[in-house]
Design a protein around this motif. Structure first.
Motif, PDB file in Angstrom:
ATOM      1  N   VAL A 196    -105.088 -98.727 -39.500  1.00  0.00           N
ATOM      2  CA  VAL A 196    -104.864-100.127 -39.852  1.00  0.00           C
ATOM      3  C   VAL A 196    -103.924-100.772 -38.837  1.00  0.00           C
ATOM      4  O   VAL A 196    -104.160-101.896 -38.372  1.00  0.00           O
ATOM      5  N   LYS A 197    -102.882-100.052 -38.469  1.00  0.00           N
ATOM      6  CA  LYS A 197    -101.927-100.569 -37.492  1.00  0.00           C
ATOM      7  C   LYS A 197    -102.601-100.809 -36.143  1.00  0.00           C
ATOM      8  O   LYS A 197    -102.413-101.854 -35.521  1.00  0.00           O
ATOM      9  N   LEU A 198    -103.413 -99.843 -35.699  1.00  0.00           N
ATOM     10  CA  LEU A 198    -104.104 -99.978 -34.419  1.00  0.00           C
ATOM     11  C   LEU A 198    -105.081-101.150 -34.431  1.00  0.00           C
ATOM     12  O   LEU A 198    -105.141-101.933 -33.484  1.00  0.00           O
ATOM     13  N   VAL A 199    -105.847-101.277 -35.501  1.00  0.00           N
ATOM     14  CA  VAL A 199    -106.795-102.385 -35.612  1.00  0.00           C
ATOM     15  C   VAL A 199    -106.041-103.710 -35.629  1.00  0.00           C
ATOM     16  O   VAL A 199    -106.405-104.664 -34.929  1.00  0.00           O
ATOM     17  N   SER A 200    -104.975-103.760 -36.384  1.00  0.00           N
ATOM     18  CA  SER A 200    -104.170-104.973 -36.476  1.00  0.00           C
ATOM     19  C   SER A 200    -103.607-105.362 -35.114  1.00  0.00           C
ATOM     20  O   SER A 200    -103.646-106.534 -34.724  1.00  0.00           O
ATOM     21  N   GLN A 201    -103.103-104.380 -34.375  1.00  0.00           N
ATOM     22  CA  GLN A 201    -102.574-104.658 -33.041  1.00  0.00           C
ATOM     23  C   GLN A 201    -103.664-105.185 -32.115  1.00  0.00           C
ATOM     24  O   GLN A 201    -103.436-106.121 -31.351  1.00  0.00           O
ATOM     25  N   GLN A 202    -104.850-104.585 -32.183  1.00  0.00           N
ATOM     26  CA  GLN A 202    -105.953-105.029 -31.327  1.00  0.00           C
ATOM     27  C   GLN A 202    -106.393-106.452 -31.688  1.00  0.00           C
ATOM     28  O   GLN A 202    -106.672-107.263 -30.807  1.00  0.00           O
ATOM     29  N   VAL A 203    -106.447-106.753 -32.975  1.00  0.00           N
ATOM     30  CA  VAL A 203    -106.823-108.094 -33.405  1.00  0.00           C
ATOM     31  C   VAL A 203    -105.782-109.096 -32.924  1.00  0.00           C
ATOM     32  O   VAL A 203    -106.113-110.167 -32.405  1.00  0.00           O
ATOM     33  N   PHE A 204    -104.516-108.727 -33.047  1.00  0.00           N
ATOM     34  CA  PHE A 204    -103.432-109.612 -32.615  1.00  0.00           C
ATOM     35  C   PHE A 204    -103.501-109.846 -31.107  1.00  0.00           C
ATOM     36  O   PHE A 204    -103.393-110.976 -30.642  1.00  0.00           O
ATOM     37  N   LYS A 205    -103.718-108.771 -30.333  1.00  0.00           N
ATOM     38  CA  LYS A 205    -103.826-108.903 -28.873  1.00  0.00           C
ATOM     39  C   LYS A 205    -105.012-109.781 -28.507  1.00  0.00           C
ATOM     40  O   LYS A 205    -104.929-110.640 -27.637  1.00  0.00           O
ATOM     41  N   LYS A 206    -106.140-109.553 -29.172  1.00  0.00           N
ATOM     42  CA  LYS A 206    -107.366-110.319 -28.902  1.00  0.00           C
ATOM     43  C   LYS A 206    -107.129-111.784 -29.229  1.00  0.00           C
ATOM     44  O   LYS A 206    -107.526-112.672 -28.479  1.00  0.00           O
ATOM     45  N   ASN A 207    -106.447-112.034 -30.339  1.00  0.00           N
ATOM     46  CA  ASN A 207    -106.151-113.390 -30.776  1.00  0.00           C
ATOM     47  C   ASN A 207    -105.246-114.096 -29.765  1.00  0.00           C
ATOM     48  O   ASN A 207    -105.459-115.240 -29.430  1.00  0.00           O
ATOM     49  N   GLN A 208    -104.253-113.372 -29.258  1.00  0.00           N
ATOM     50  CA  GLN A 208    -103.338-113.945 -28.273  1.00  0.00           C
ATOM     51  C   GLN A 208    -104.072-114.266 -26.979  1.00  0.00           C
ATOM     52  O   GLN A 208    -103.848-115.303 -26.377  1.00  0.00           O
ATOM     53  N   SER A 209    -104.958-113.361 -26.560  1.00  0.00           N
ATOM     54  CA  SER A 209    -105.657-113.588 -25.307  1.00  0.00           C
ATOM     55  C   SER A 209    -106.641-114.766 -25.414  1.00  0.00           C
ATOM     56  O   SER A 209    -106.809-115.519 -24.458  1.00  0.00           O
ATOM     57  N   THR A 210    -107.257-114.930 -26.566  1.00  0.00           N
ATOM     58  CA  THR A 210    -108.184-116.062 -26.716  1.00  0.00           C
ATOM     59  C   THR A 210    -107.415-117.376 -26.821  1.00  0.00           C
ATOM     60  O   THR A 210    -107.892-118.405 -26.363  1.00  0.00           O
ATOM     61  N   GLN A 211    -106.220-117.344 -27.388  1.00  0.00           N
ATOM     62  CA  GLN A 211    -105.413-118.558 -27.467  1.00  0.00           C
ATOM     63  C   GLN A 211    -104.887-118.961 -26.091  1.00  0.00           C
ATOM     64  O   GLN A 211    -104.824-120.134 -25.770  1.00  0.00           O
ATOM     65  N   SER A 212    -104.557-117.972 -25.273  1.00  0.00           N
ATOM     66  CA  SER A 212    -104.063-118.304 -23.941  1.00  0.00           C
ATOM     67  C   SER A 212    -105.201-118.758 -23.026  1.00  0.00           C
ATOM     68  O   SER A 212    -104.966-119.421 -22.036  1.00  0.00           O
ATOM     69  N   ASP A 213    -106.438-118.400 -23.367  1.00  0.00           N
ATOM     70  CA  ASP A 213    -107.599-118.851 -22.596  1.00  0.00           C
ATOM     71  C   ASP A 213    -107.899-120.318 -22.844  1.00  0.00           C
ATOM     72  O   ASP A 213    -108.518-120.973 -22.034  1.00  0.00           O
ATOM     73  N   ASN A 214    -107.454-120.810 -24.003  1.00  0.00           N
ATOM     74  CA  ASN A 214    -107.770-122.213 -24.377  1.00  0.00           C
ATOM     75  C   ASN A 214    -106.846-123.179 -23.720  1.00  0.00           C
ATOM     76  O   ASN A 214    -105.895-123.355 -23.405  1.00  0.00           O
TER      77      ASN A 214
END
Length: 125
Positions: A107-125
């Motif tokens: 759960v922690k690993l998935v959560s971290q990956q989702v958070f990283k993915k979310n941050q990278s997509t926000q910085s792309d915008n």
């Protein structure tokens, strides 16, 4: 560009992950320990007795029979200790902890990956 997954795709991948998780060593050991506990007559008798006394405690507490309630709770504590001293129960509890730790890590690993993915997509915008 980011690929958005449909609910169906997410559920299908989650089902695949669940199937893979169920075949891990930790989960297999847990299933074996659970089967041993279910087939152990002594364990089942103790569990049944504990349930009986727990129901009795609820009634005693409801009717304000505090002394009888405390005596009943002492019996439950004694039965719990007896149950927990059985090796197959200890094995089962350990396997529960191992599976829980394993799942918490996932759960922690998935959560971290989702958070990283979310941050990278926000910085792309």
């Amino acid at each position: 560009m980011t690929h958005l997954y449909s609910n169906e795709e997410i559920l299908a991948r989650a089902k695949m992950l669940a199937e893979r998780l169920s075949s891990t060593e930790q989960v297999q050991f847990y299933k074996q320990a659970e089967a041993k506990i279910s087939s152990n007559q002594k364990v089942q008798r103790l569990v049944d007795r504990i349930k009986h006394y727990q129901k009795e405690s609820v009634n005693l507490q409801h009717f304000g029979k505090t002394e009888a309630y405390h005596q009943n709770e002492a019996v439950i504590d004694r039965l719990q200790k007896e149950l927990e001293s059985i090796p197959v129960v200890q094995e089962f509890k350990q396997s529960q902890e191992d599976v829980n730790d394993f799942l918490q890590l996932l759960v922690k690993l998935v959560s971290q990956q989702v958070f990283k993915k979310n941050q990278s997509t926000q910085s792309d915008n």
